[in-house]
Every structure is written in C-alpha cells, then in structure tokens.
Design a protein around this motif. Structure first.
Motif, PDB file in Angstrom:
ATOM      1  N   VAL A  58       0.835  -1.195   0.000  1.00 56.11           N
ATOM      2  CA  VAL A  58       0.000   0.000   0.000  1.00 56.11           C
ATOM      3  C   VAL A  58       0.872   1.247   0.000  1.00 56.11           C
ATOM      4  CG1 VAL A  58      -1.713   1.319   1.310  1.00 56.11           C
ATOM      5  CG2 VAL A  58      -1.884  -1.170   1.179  1.00 56.11           C
ATOM      6  N   ILE A  59       0.492   2.205  -0.847  1.00 55.96           N
ATOM      7  CA  ILE A  59       1.122   3.521  -0.914  1.00 55.96           C
ATOM      8  C   ILE A  59      -0.007   4.540  -0.851  1.00 55.96           C
ATOM      9  CG2 ILE A  59       2.398   5.152  -2.352  1.00 55.96           C
ATOM     10  CD1 ILE A  59       3.928   2.762  -3.520  1.00 55.96           C
ATOM     11  N   VAL A  60       0.127   5.516   0.032  1.00 56.51           N
ATOM     12  CA  VAL A  60      -0.858   6.587   0.141  1.00 56.51           C
ATOM     13  C   VAL A  60      -0.195   7.868  -0.349  1.00 56.51           C
ATOM     14  CG1 VAL A  60      -2.435   7.850   1.632  1.00 56.51           C
ATOM     15  CG2 VAL A  60      -1.900   5.443   2.139  1.00 56.51           C
ATOM     16  N   VAL A  61      -0.795   8.503  -1.348  1.00 55.61           N
ATOM     17  CA  VAL A  61      -0.265   9.760  -1.873  1.00 55.61           C
ATOM     18  C   VAL A  61      -0.980  10.897  -1.164  1.00 55.61           C
ATOM     19  CG1 VAL A  61       0.143  11.168  -3.922  1.00 55.61           C
ATOM     20  CG2 VAL A  61       0.215   8.661  -4.101  1.00 55.61           C
ATOM     21  N   GLN A  62      -0.208  11.650  -0.390  1.00 57.63           N
ATOM     22  CA  GLN A  62      -0.731  12.770   0.382  1.00 57.63           C
ATOM     23  C   GLN A  62      -0.632  14.042  -0.456  1.00 57.63           C
ATOM     24  OE1 GLN A  62      -1.935  12.345   3.445  1.00 57.63           O
ATOM     25  NE2 GLN A  62      -1.253  10.249   3.750  1.00 57.63           N
ATOM     26  N   PRO A  63      -1.711  14.789  -0.599  1.00 54.43           N
ATOM     27  CA  PRO A  63      -1.631  16.020  -1.379  1.00 54.43           C
ATOM     28  C   PRO A  63      -0.758  17.072  -0.692  1.00 54.43           C
ATOM     29  CG  PRO A  63      -3.872  15.679  -0.553  1.00 54.43           C
ATOM     30  CD  PRO A  63      -3.042  14.537  -0.077  1.00 54.43           C
ATOM     31  N   SER A  64      -0.210  17.949  -1.500  1.00 63.21           N
ATOM     32  CA  SER A  64       0.552  19.087  -1.002  1.00 63.21           C
ATOM     33  C   SER A  64      -0.411  20.115  -0.417  1.00 63.21           C
ATOM     34  CB  SER A  64       1.323  19.719  -2.159  1.00 63.21           C
ATOM     35  OG  SER A  64       0.402  20.232  -3.119  1.00 63.21           O
ATOM     36  N   SER A  83       7.564  -2.499 -10.577  1.00 67.12           N
ATOM     37  CA  SER A  83       8.356  -1.277 -10.727  1.00 67.12           C
ATOM     38  C   SER A  83       7.649  -0.241 -11.589  1.00 67.12           C
ATOM     39  CB  SER A  83       9.741  -1.596 -11.287  1.00 67.12           C
ATOM     40  OG  SER A  83       9.630  -2.228 -12.550  1.00 67.12           O
ATOM     41  N   ALA A  84       6.882  -0.662 -12.574  1.00 67.26           N
ATOM     42  CA  ALA A  84       6.177   0.298 -13.435  1.00 67.26           C
ATOM     43  C   ALA A  84       5.163   1.107 -12.616  1.00 67.26           C
ATOM     44  CB  ALA A  84       5.478  -0.421 -14.582  1.00 67.26           C
ATOM     45  N   GLY A  85       4.419   0.447 -11.741  1.00 68.14           N
ATOM     46  CA  GLY A  85       3.463   1.146 -10.886  1.00 68.14           C
ATOM     47  C   GLY A  85       4.165   2.107  -9.945  1.00 68.14           C
ATOM     48  N   THR A  86       5.280   1.671  -9.393  1.00 69.00           N
ATOM     49  CA  THR A  86       6.052   2.519  -8.495  1.00 69.00           C
ATOM     50  C   THR A  86       6.562   3.755  -9.240  1.00 69.00           C
ATOM     51  OG1 THR A  86       6.717   0.563  -7.226  1.00 69.00           O
ATOM     52  CG2 THR A  86       8.018   2.559  -6.897  1.00 69.00           C
ATOM     53  N   GLU A  87       7.035   3.578 -10.463  1.00 70.51           N
ATOM     54  CA  GLU A  87       7.500   4.704 -11.282  1.00 70.51           C
ATOM     55  C   GLU A  87       6.352   5.662 -11.586  1.00 70.51           C
ATOM     56  OE1 GLU A  87       9.568   3.306 -14.766  1.00 70.51           O
ATOM     57  OE2 GLU A  87      10.824   1.988 -13.548  1.00 70.51           O
ATOM     58  N   ASP A  88       5.170   5.122 -11.896  1.00 71.43           N
ATOM     59  CA  ASP A  88       4.012   5.971 -12.181  1.00 71.43           C
ATOM     60  C   ASP A  88       3.635   6.814 -10.969  1.00 71.43           C
ATOM     61  OD1 ASP A  88       3.770   5.081 -14.819  1.00 71.43           O
ATOM     62  OD2 ASP A  88       2.400   3.458 -14.266  1.00 71.43           O
ATOM     63  N   VAL A  89       3.706   6.221  -9.773  1.00 75.58           N
ATOM     64  CA  VAL A  89       3.419   6.960  -8.541  1.00 75.58           C
ATOM     65  C   VAL A  89       4.429   8.100  -8.394  1.00 75.58           C
ATOM     66  CG1 VAL A  89       3.362   6.856  -6.018  1.00 75.58           C
ATOM     67  CG2 VAL A  89       2.302   5.029  -7.368  1.00 75.58           C
ATOM     68  N   ALA A  90       5.714   7.797  -8.523  1.00 76.44           N
ATOM     69  CA  ALA A  90       6.760   8.813  -8.367  1.00 76.44           C
ATOM     70  C   ALA A  90       6.591   9.939  -9.384  1.00 76.44           C
ATOM     71  CB  ALA A  90       8.139   8.167  -8.491  1.00 76.44           C
ATOM     72  N   ASP A  91       6.302   9.588 -10.630  1.00 78.48           N
ATOM     73  CA  ASP A  91       6.126  10.610 -11.671  1.00 78.48           C
ATOM     74  C   ASP A  91       4.960  11.532 -11.337  1.00 78.48           C
ATOM     75  OD1 ASP A  91       8.257   9.532 -13.079  1.00 78.48           O
ATOM     76  OD2 ASP A  91       6.989   8.499 -14.553  1.00 78.48           O
ATOM     77  N   TRP A  92       3.862  10.961 -10.850  1.00 78.55           N
ATOM     78  CA  TRP A  92       2.680  11.760 -10.508  1.00 78.55           C
ATOM     79  C   TRP A  92       2.978  12.703  -9.347  1.00 78.55           C
ATOM     80  CZ3 TRP A  92      -1.855   9.992  -7.112  1.00 78.55           C
ATOM     81  CH2 TRP A  92      -2.902  10.926  -7.171  1.00 78.55           C
ATOM     82  N   VAL A  93       3.648  12.189  -8.327  1.00 78.60           N
ATOM     83  CA  VAL A  93       3.990  13.012  -7.171  1.00 78.60           C
ATOM     84  C   VAL A  93       4.926  14.142  -7.600  1.00 78.60           C
ATOM     85  CG1 VAL A  93       5.163  13.028  -4.931  1.00 78.60           C
ATOM     86  CG2 VAL A  93       3.549  11.202  -5.490  1.00 78.60           C
ATOM     87  N   ARG A  94       5.906  13.837  -8.433  1.00 79.08           N
ATOM     88  CA  ARG A  94       6.832  14.870  -8.907  1.00 79.08           C
ATOM     89  C   ARG A  94       6.118  15.928  -9.734  1.00 79.08           C
ATOM     90  NH1 ARG A  94      12.623  12.554 -10.465  1.00 79.08           N
ATOM     91  NH2 ARG A  94      12.740  14.718 -11.081  1.00 79.08           N
ATOM     92  N   ALA A  95       5.042  15.542 -10.419  1.00 80.97           N
ATOM     93  CA  ALA A  95       4.260  16.496 -11.210  1.00 80.97           C
ATOM     94  C   ALA A  95       3.342  17.351 -10.344  1.00 80.97           C
ATOM     95  CB  ALA A  95       3.444  15.752 -12.260  1.00 80.97           C
TER      96      ALA A  95
END
Length: 126
Positions: A58-64, A83-95
C-alpha cells in the motif's frame, strides 16, 4: 529540500511496511528497492501497518498544501507490486500529485477506498 515548519507541505507518499506490506508475503518485488527508488525521487514516510493487508503493498499519496487547497484528499493505492506502478506513482507526485496534476490513468488500477475504521485490534483507543 525540506519545507520550514508552518510553510507549504509538498506532495509526498506514505509507504506501508509492516506485517504484510514490505514482507515476504508479497512476492515478486524488492521491497527495500521500492522504498529506495521512491526516496530518490519524492518525499517518503514509512508507516507501520495501515490495516489494509489485502491490498499489500500500500502507498498513500498525500496532497501538497496546494493540492489540499484545491480540495484534494489522500489517494490510497494498493497492490503496488511492480516497478512500473512505483514509477508511475513517483512521476505523478513529482508532477504535483492530487489536486495539482492529473492522475495517470494507469493508477486507476491501483486506487481503492480504505476502510473507515481499522479492521484489527491495533486501533488507538482499544
């Protein structure tokens, strides 16, 4: 770069690592590598059990701060075991993440609604 206390909070992720998430119970992914990959790209907090073991990892993306001002809420992602899902999460957070950047459509496959109350006896006040 860390934000000063009381200043804007960046978008960040919370990664569950406890009884199921991050353990040998979830195969096919290097759990330490997943956390290291995310930490190399976005702010990360590691959490004890979030009581949604059926969704491990589980990964929870917290908004800024900006995302919360736009009405965004945390986004819970489960079964992030590649790894593809993990990369997609990182890319979204960086955006910018929730409320700032559109969520990549592929992450819809991982989104789930967490239970309103903990499902185990680990909750506070019990």
């Amino acid at each position: 770069m860390p934000e000063k206390r009381g200043g804007p909070v960046p978008c960040r992720v919370t990664v569950c690592r406890d009884c199921c998430c991050g353990s040998a119970k979830v195969t096919g992914i290097d759990h330490d590598e997943q956390v290291a990959f995310l930490r190399g790209r976005v702010p990360v907090r590691v959490s004890a059990c979030l009581d949604v073991c059926a969704q491990a990892n589980v990964i929870v993306v917290q908004p800024s701060t900006e995302g919360r001002a736009a009405g965004a809420r945390p986004v819970w992602l489960g079964l992030v075991n590649d790894s593809a899902g993990t990369e997609d999460v990182a890319d979204w957070v960086r955006a910018g993440g929730p409320g700032v950047a559109p969520m990549p459509g592929v992450l819809d496959l991982y989104v789930f609604a967490p239970p309103r109350r903990p499902t185990t006896g680990r909750s506070r006040g019990r």
